[in-house]
Scaffold this motif. Structure first.
Motif, PDB file in Angstrom:
ATOM      1  N   MET A 131       7.510  -6.187  19.530  1.00  0.00           N
ATOM      2  CA  MET A 131       7.707  -5.186  18.479  1.00  0.00           C
ATOM      3  C   MET A 131       7.973  -5.939  17.181  1.00  0.00           C
ATOM      4  SD  MET A 131      10.233  -1.851  18.361  1.00  0.00           S
ATOM      5  CE  MET A 131      11.808  -2.683  18.159  1.00  0.00           C
ATOM      6  N   THR A 132       7.150  -5.686  16.172  1.00  0.00           N
ATOM      7  CA  THR A 132       7.279  -6.356  14.881  1.00  0.00           C
ATOM      8  C   THR A 132       7.948  -5.409  13.888  1.00  0.00           C
ATOM      9  OG1 THR A 132       5.273  -7.633  15.334  1.00  0.00           O
ATOM     10  CG2 THR A 132       6.025  -7.538  13.048  1.00  0.00           C
ATOM     11  N   THR A 138      12.953   0.623   1.135  1.00  0.00           N
ATOM     12  CA  THR A 138      14.050   1.527   1.509  1.00  0.00           C
ATOM     13  C   THR A 138      14.316   1.549   3.007  1.00  0.00           C
ATOM     14  OG1 THR A 138      12.610   3.468   1.779  1.00  0.00           O
ATOM     15  CG2 THR A 138      13.467   3.010  -0.429  1.00  0.00           C
ATOM     16  N   GLY A 139      13.337   1.109   3.785  1.00  0.00           N
ATOM     17  CA  GLY A 139      13.487   1.209   5.235  1.00  0.00           C
ATOM     18  C   GLY A 139      12.646   0.186   5.976  1.00  0.00           C
ATOM     19  N   LEU A 140      12.416   0.447   7.244  1.00  0.00           N
ATOM     20  CA  LEU A 140      11.726  -0.479   8.127  1.00  0.00           C
ATOM     21  C   LEU A 140      10.380   0.095   8.564  1.00  0.00           C
ATOM     22  CD1 LEU A 140      14.741  -1.403  10.456  1.00  0.00           C
ATOM     23  CD2 LEU A 140      14.005  -2.569   8.350  1.00  0.00           C
ATOM     24  N   ILE A 141       9.397  -0.798   8.659  1.00  0.00           N
ATOM     25  CA  ILE A 141       8.083  -0.462   9.199  1.00  0.00           C
ATOM     26  C   ILE A 141       7.977  -1.157  10.544  1.00  0.00           C
ATOM     27  CG2 ILE A 141       5.594  -0.582   8.838  1.00  0.00           C
ATOM     28  CD1 ILE A 141       6.349  -1.147   5.811  1.00  0.00           C
ATOM     29  N   ILE A 172       3.523   1.785  12.896  1.00  0.00           N
ATOM     30  CA  ILE A 172       2.091   1.481  12.966  1.00  0.00           C
ATOM     31  C   ILE A 172       1.737   1.182  14.414  1.00  0.00           C
ATOM     32  CG2 ILE A 172       0.253  -0.101  12.247  1.00  0.00           C
ATOM     33  CD1 ILE A 172       1.884  -0.692   9.727  1.00  0.00           C
ATOM     34  N   TYR A 173       0.749   1.902  14.952  1.00  0.00           N
ATOM     35  CA  TYR A 173       0.178   1.552  16.248  1.00  0.00           C
ATOM     36  C   TYR A 173      -1.011   0.637  15.980  1.00  0.00           C
ATOM     37  CZ  TYR A 173       2.488   5.944  17.851  1.00  0.00           C
ATOM     38  OH  TYR A 173       3.366   6.964  18.133  1.00  0.00           O
ATOM     39  N   GLY A 277       6.600   0.465  -0.274  1.00  0.00           N
ATOM     40  CA  GLY A 277       6.554  -0.632  -1.222  1.00  0.00           C
ATOM     41  C   GLY A 277       5.892  -1.900  -0.718  1.00  0.00           C
ATOM     42  N   ILE A 278       5.428  -1.899   0.523  1.00  0.00           N
ATOM     43  CA  ILE A 278       4.778  -3.079   1.110  1.00  0.00           C
ATOM     44  C   ILE A 278       3.268  -2.881   1.097  1.00  0.00           C
ATOM     45  CG2 ILE A 278       4.527  -4.508   3.176  1.00  0.00           C
ATOM     46  CD1 ILE A 278       7.243  -4.769   1.843  1.00  0.00           C
ATOM     47  N   GLU A 279       2.564  -3.811   0.453  1.00  0.00           N
ATOM     48  CA  GLU A 279       1.106  -3.748   0.443  1.00  0.00           C
ATOM     49  C   GLU A 279       0.568  -4.234   1.792  1.00  0.00           C
ATOM     50  OE1 GLU A 279      -0.778  -2.578  -2.071  1.00  0.00           O
ATOM     51  OE2 GLU A 279       1.066  -2.103  -3.164  1.00  0.00           O
ATOM     52  N   VAL A 280      -0.372  -3.491   2.323  1.00  0.00           N
ATOM     53  CA  VAL A 280      -0.990  -3.880   3.589  1.00  0.00           C
ATOM     54  C   VAL A 280      -2.482  -3.565   3.532  1.00  0.00           C
ATOM     55  CG1 VAL A 280      -0.343  -1.670   4.635  1.00  0.00           C
ATOM     56  CG2 VAL A 280      -0.998  -3.565   6.104  1.00  0.00           C
TER      57      VAL A 280
END
Length: 661
Positions: A131-132, A138-141, A172-173, A277-280
């Motif tokens: 699990m990554t 503001t939070g966790l992905i 994210i799956y 806020g995280i670019e992916v």
């Protein structure tokens, strides 16, 4: 009485009860000299002095798995790393385990919370998969919340204790296999998703393929997975040591929350998004390790998530549990695209199994070697089938990769194998038939077994001769011959014992974790019988996530066509008041078909109901009779026809025989 539509269980295939069974089981045997000789060759042919992977597997450890075990809220043991760590503390492999597999599984023993790079952590060794956790503004992905709610919750709890208390704002799956979504309700709630507080991302086709794999063929696949993962075997040097991809499967509750955001729905090769806020940038890779899969590039973090497309093992083109055959050609092409798109932009590549790879000097060769491996397997299999070789002949010809690839630890046969992968490529292009007319319509195993035994001079003679072959180390031949005797005479104790002995030695010899489990599970059941239990990947959440189209397709799969073949044509109208969907179903010629959005005027049966009522019946919470009596389901027309239809739906016993008829 109307049968339940579908039997389901909240337990995943890998119940960790091997130790309980082992106490009452016939004990395994020692390694034969022929097996020890195989292990000696491995020690001389592979670079065991290379310890770099051990540095990588331990790098960034923040905290280990507390106590080495995970239990659910009721105190039931869901996951046990402590046993592995106890008996696998020696660098030297025991005689009953291939030394290369022993090395791999000692690496897989590293468990805990790890920092991959600033802003990225992984929970490893809490389940079969990783699990990554990506830290957002503001939070966790969370990428891939493991198999079980208990293991996923334990991983998040450790992160919250050691890093920060931020809430989960997205999941994210990476792909459609159960070990990458099953624990989702251990980290988020369905209510928060419905309220828009949490988003769930998945590649195009995710839900359809998750259902097809875990429900349509789920019963047979669940049973075969017991062999593949060996979770019913004892965890010790003569039993299950790991699968090569990870240790085994956890045994907790499997859940599923349907995606809110589909990546690649418009058919793009890549798609960008900003999540908290995280670019992916998502790289869609359908048809590789899963029919629905994607890599993830995080430009600001200089990190690439390779899903399960590049791990520290040769992967499967076709799993031993069964699945849709994968495409090694497209797999290699996507890996080449990955290299071109991202290899010069990242400092680390992490996957949803095993440990990361750091540094451009290692990342590029790693991805290129994996690319070349799948391309070689695809092309060389096609070359050999085009000159007329059959699947088993190709497997004997292509025993290993070219030297440069074969000596790389991340290309070894730990999970997939050259032997079954080349046969999978053959199957992909030419199917089950090897072209020899003698093999087109062979006798079924019991009838063939009786004929073989008759021609060999009887079971006693066959067993006597096979014992001599066993002494010579000809275990594959012994297994083949004794299989015929067992299917001819399943009560023949000598034949079953000798077959078990042969399978056991093959299991001890193999470098492949799943082959080992398959062989040792076969030996276990020959000696002790099929264990009691029923474990299925068709969890309640998976059933609820099915579209109605999928639901009615599965009804057709369960219909006993022989019983229904001579019945008169019968029509059924379904009207779902909550989802505003209508279906017209027809039973004709032993086949159940349906049309969406229409009703048949003269249908024999009409049903007005909600999807919730149907789910309650499906999951065993209620019955059709109760729902009809309570008024939740309104039935018009011929009730007897309705009962007749559901009386012809088969229920599947997951614990069917495999090594005996």
């Amino acid at each position: 009485m109307i049968r339940k539509i579908l039997w389901v269980s909240t337990a995943v295939v890998g119940l960790n009860c091997g130790a309980v069974l082992a106490q009452e089981a016939t004990k395994p045997k020692d390694a034969e000299q022929a097996t020890r000789d195989v292990h000696s060759r491995f020690l001389t042919e592979l670079p065991f002095s290379d310890k770099a992977d051990f540095d990588s597997a331990s790098r960034g450890l923040i905290a280990p798995l507390p106590d080495g075990v995970i239990k659910d809220a009721d105190g039931k043991l869901i996951w046990d790393m402590k046993t592995y760590e106890t008996f696998m503390n020696s660098e030297t492999a025991p005689d009953t385990v291939n030394p290369s597999l022993w090395r791999q599984e000692r690496l897989n023993n590293y468990s805990g919370l790890f920092e991959v790079t600033k802003g990225i952590h992984q929970v490893r060794g809490f389940d079969l998969s990783n699990m990554t956790i990506i830290e957002g503004e503001t939070g966790l992905i969370i990428i891939d919340p493991l198999i079980s709610t208990a293991t996923a919750a334990a991983g998040l709890k450790l992160y919250h204790e050691k890093v920060n208390q931020k809430p989960v704002v997205a999941v994210i799956y990476s792909h459609s296999h159960v070990d990458h979504y099953g624990g989702v309700k251990g980290v988020i709630s369905e209510d928060d998703v419905k309220a828009g507080k949490v988003k769930v991302y998945a590649p195009s086709g995710f839900l359809e393929h998750a259902v097809v794999e875990n429900v349509y063929a789920g019963n047979a696949m669940s049973r075969r997975a017991q062999y593949m993962y060996g979770a019913l075997l004892p965890k010790d040097a003569r039993g299950q040591v790991g699968t090569g991809l990870g240790k085994t499967t956890s045994s907790g509750e499997v859940t599923l929350i349907a995606p809110t955001d589909i990546i690649g729905a418009k058919g793009e090769a890549t798609e960008k998004a900003t999540i908290d806020g995280i670019e992916v940038e998502f790289q869609l890779t359908p048809g590789t390790e899963a029919p629905s899969e994607m890599n993830m590039f995080f430009p600001d973090l200089k990190a690439l998530g390779a899903a399960e497309n590049a791990t520290h093992t040769l992967h499967n083109i076709l799993t031993l549990r069964g699945a849709v055959v994968r495409d090694p050609l497209i797999w290699s092409k996507y890996l080449d695209d990955t290299i071109g798109l991202y290899a010069d932009k990242v400092d680390v590549v992490f996957a949803q199994h095993h440990w990361p790879t750091w540094g451009a000097d290692k990342i590029k060769p790693f991805l290129a070697d994996q690319r070349d491996m799948y391309k070689y397997i695809n092309d060389q299999t096609l070359r050999l089938l085009n000159i007329g070789l059959t699947p088993m002949e190709i497997a004997e010809e292509l025993k290993t990769l070219p030297p440069h690839l074969a000596t790389k630890w991340y290309n070894r046969d730990y999970y997939g194998s050259m032997s079954h992968n080349v046969r999978a490529v053959y199957q992909r292009y030419l199917g089950f038939y090897d072209g020899n007319p003698a093999n087109l319509d062979p006798l079924q195993p019991v009838a063939a077994g009786k004929k073989y035994v008759e021609f060999m001079g009887g079971a006693d003679k066959a067993v006597e001769m096979a014992r001599e072959s066993f002494k010579k180390g000809e275990f594959r031949w012994v297994a083949q011959v004794m299989n015929h005797v067992v299917f001819a005479d399943p009560d023949n104790k000598d034949a079953k014992e000798l077959l078990a002995d042969a399978l056991e030695q093959i299991g001890y010899q193999t470098e492949n974790g799943t082959w080992r489990s398959v062989m040792l599970m076969g030996a276990f059941e020959l000696r002790n019988g099929v264990p009691e239990g029923a474990f299925s990947t068709a969890s309640p959440d998976t059933i609820k996530a099915m579209t109605l189209d999928m639901y009615f397709d599965y009804m057709g799969i369960r219909l006993n066509g022989e019983k229904a073949a001579n019945l008169p044509e019968t029509a059924f109208n379904w009207n779902f008041t909550d989802t505003k969907q209508q279906y017209a179903m027809t039973l004709r010629n032993g086949a159940l078909t349906y049309r969406k959005g229409v009703q048949i005027p003269d249908a024999a049966v009409g049903l007005e109901l909600t999807r919730t009522a149907l789910d309650d019946v499906t999951l065993g919470k209620s019955t059709f009779e109760k729902e009809i009596e309570s008024g939740n389901i309104k039935l018009t027309g011929d009730a007897a026809k309705f009962k007749e239809l559901f009386g012809m739906l088969d229920t599947f016993d997951v614990m069917f025989n495999i090594v005996t008829p």
